[in-house]
Design a protein around this motif. Structure first.
Motif, PDB file in Angstrom:
ATOM      1  N   CYS A  46       0.826  -1.220   0.000  1.00 36.88           N
ATOM      2  CA  CYS A  46       0.000   0.000   0.000  1.00 36.88           C
ATOM      3  C   CYS A  46       0.856   1.265   0.000  1.00 36.88           C
ATOM      4  CB  CYS A  46      -0.949  -0.001   1.198  1.00 36.88           C
ATOM      5  SG  CYS A  46      -2.221  -1.288   1.099  1.00 36.88           S
ATOM      6  N   ASP A  47       1.971   1.230   0.705  1.00 37.07           N
ATOM      7  CA  ASP A  47       2.873   2.383   0.690  1.00 37.07           C
ATOM      8  C   ASP A  47       3.389   2.625  -0.731  1.00 37.07           C
ATOM      9  OD1 ASP A  47       2.501   2.685   3.405  1.00 37.07           O
ATOM     10  OD2 ASP A  47       4.455   1.858   3.974  1.00 37.07           O
ATOM     11  N   SER A  48       3.723   1.541  -1.435  1.00 34.14           N
ATOM     12  CA  SER A  48       4.159   1.666  -2.834  1.00 34.14           C
ATOM     13  C   SER A  48       3.025   2.196  -3.701  1.00 34.14           C
ATOM     14  CB  SER A  48       4.638   0.310  -3.372  1.00 34.14           C
ATOM     15  OG  SER A  48       5.801  -0.093  -2.708  1.00 34.14           O
ATOM     16  N   ALA A  49       1.812   1.675  -3.474  1.00 30.52           N
ATOM     17  CA  ALA A  49       0.649   2.141  -4.240  1.00 30.52           C
ATOM     18  C   ALA A  49       0.391   3.620  -3.970  1.00 30.52           C
ATOM     19  CB  ALA A  49      -0.592   1.312  -3.899  1.00 30.52           C
ATOM     20  N   GLN A  50       0.600   4.044  -2.734  1.00 27.38           N
ATOM     21  CA  GLN A  50       0.405   5.456  -2.392  1.00 27.38           C
ATOM     22  C   GLN A  50       1.437   6.326  -3.104  1.00 27.38           C
ATOM     23  OE1 GLN A  50       0.176   6.346   1.795  1.00 27.38           O
ATOM     24  NE2 GLN A  50       0.251   8.537   1.461  1.00 27.38           N
TER      25      GLN A  50
END
Length: 191
Positions: A139-143
């Motif tokens: 999710c951090d990468s997606a953000q």
């Protein structure tokens, strides 16, 4: 007769050419409005939805982790060993040996059950923690991807607005020039 007809025909041709020129100038101004950023807008929206969906999943995994690790902690805090362990003599006498043996058997069974339960609870907590950590990383990468896409879109949008203003100003000025020249041509044809 014939000369007048040639003048009229030339006037019609000149008028048609003038009208074409006016229409082209108008169309150039209108094309300034054709700047679309729908593709980048759509991509930014898609990345935002992906990020949002990911964070919902991450929150669910965090709740699973909190529950699993909470059960593990509660299981380890609520230990109740056999009562006989408290009163075992440090230096047993021959008369105490049967009670010591019985208590040792109870303690062994208790430890075996505790170990099996603790291992299951610890494993459940570890798996839930790993799943949550992996999802958080995803999710951090997606953000990061979403933010970069959105910032790129915003930058393009800001630039597009500036280009649109410049285009309209330039093409409107050209349109005014064409209209002025056509008015002059019309006036000279009337004379």
């Amino acid at each position: 007769g014939e000369e007048m007809q040639r003048v009229r025909n030339a006037t019609y041709v000149n008028h048609a050419e003038d009208q074409d020129e006016v229409d082209r100038a108008r169309d150039k101004v209108a094309r300034c409005d054709d700047w679309t950023l729908i593709e980048n807008s759509s991509l930014a929206a898609t990345r935002g939805e992906e990020h949002g969906t990911c964070r919902v999943s991450e929150a669910e995994l965090n709740q699973t982790k909190t529950t699993a690790c909470g059960k593990y902690l509660a299981g380890m805090q609520g230990l109740s060993p056999p009562k006989c362990m408290v009163s075992l003599p440090a230096d047993p006498q021959p008369a105490d040996l049967a009670a010591v043996l019985t208590c040792t058997q109870k303690k062994t069974a208790w430890w075996r059950d505790l170990k099996a339960t603790a291992m299951k609870l610890a494993d459940s907590c570890d798996q839930a923690s790993t799943a949550h950590a992996n999802k958080k990383h995803t999710c951090d990468s997606a953000q990061t991807t979403y933010e970069a896409t959105f910032c790129g879109y915003r930058s393009q949008l800001t630039g597009a607005c500036l280009r649109h203003d410049q285009c309209r100003t330039s093409k409107s000025a050209e349109q005014q020039e064409v209209q002025t020249k056509v008015r002059i041509a019309e006036t000279s044809r009337k004379a």
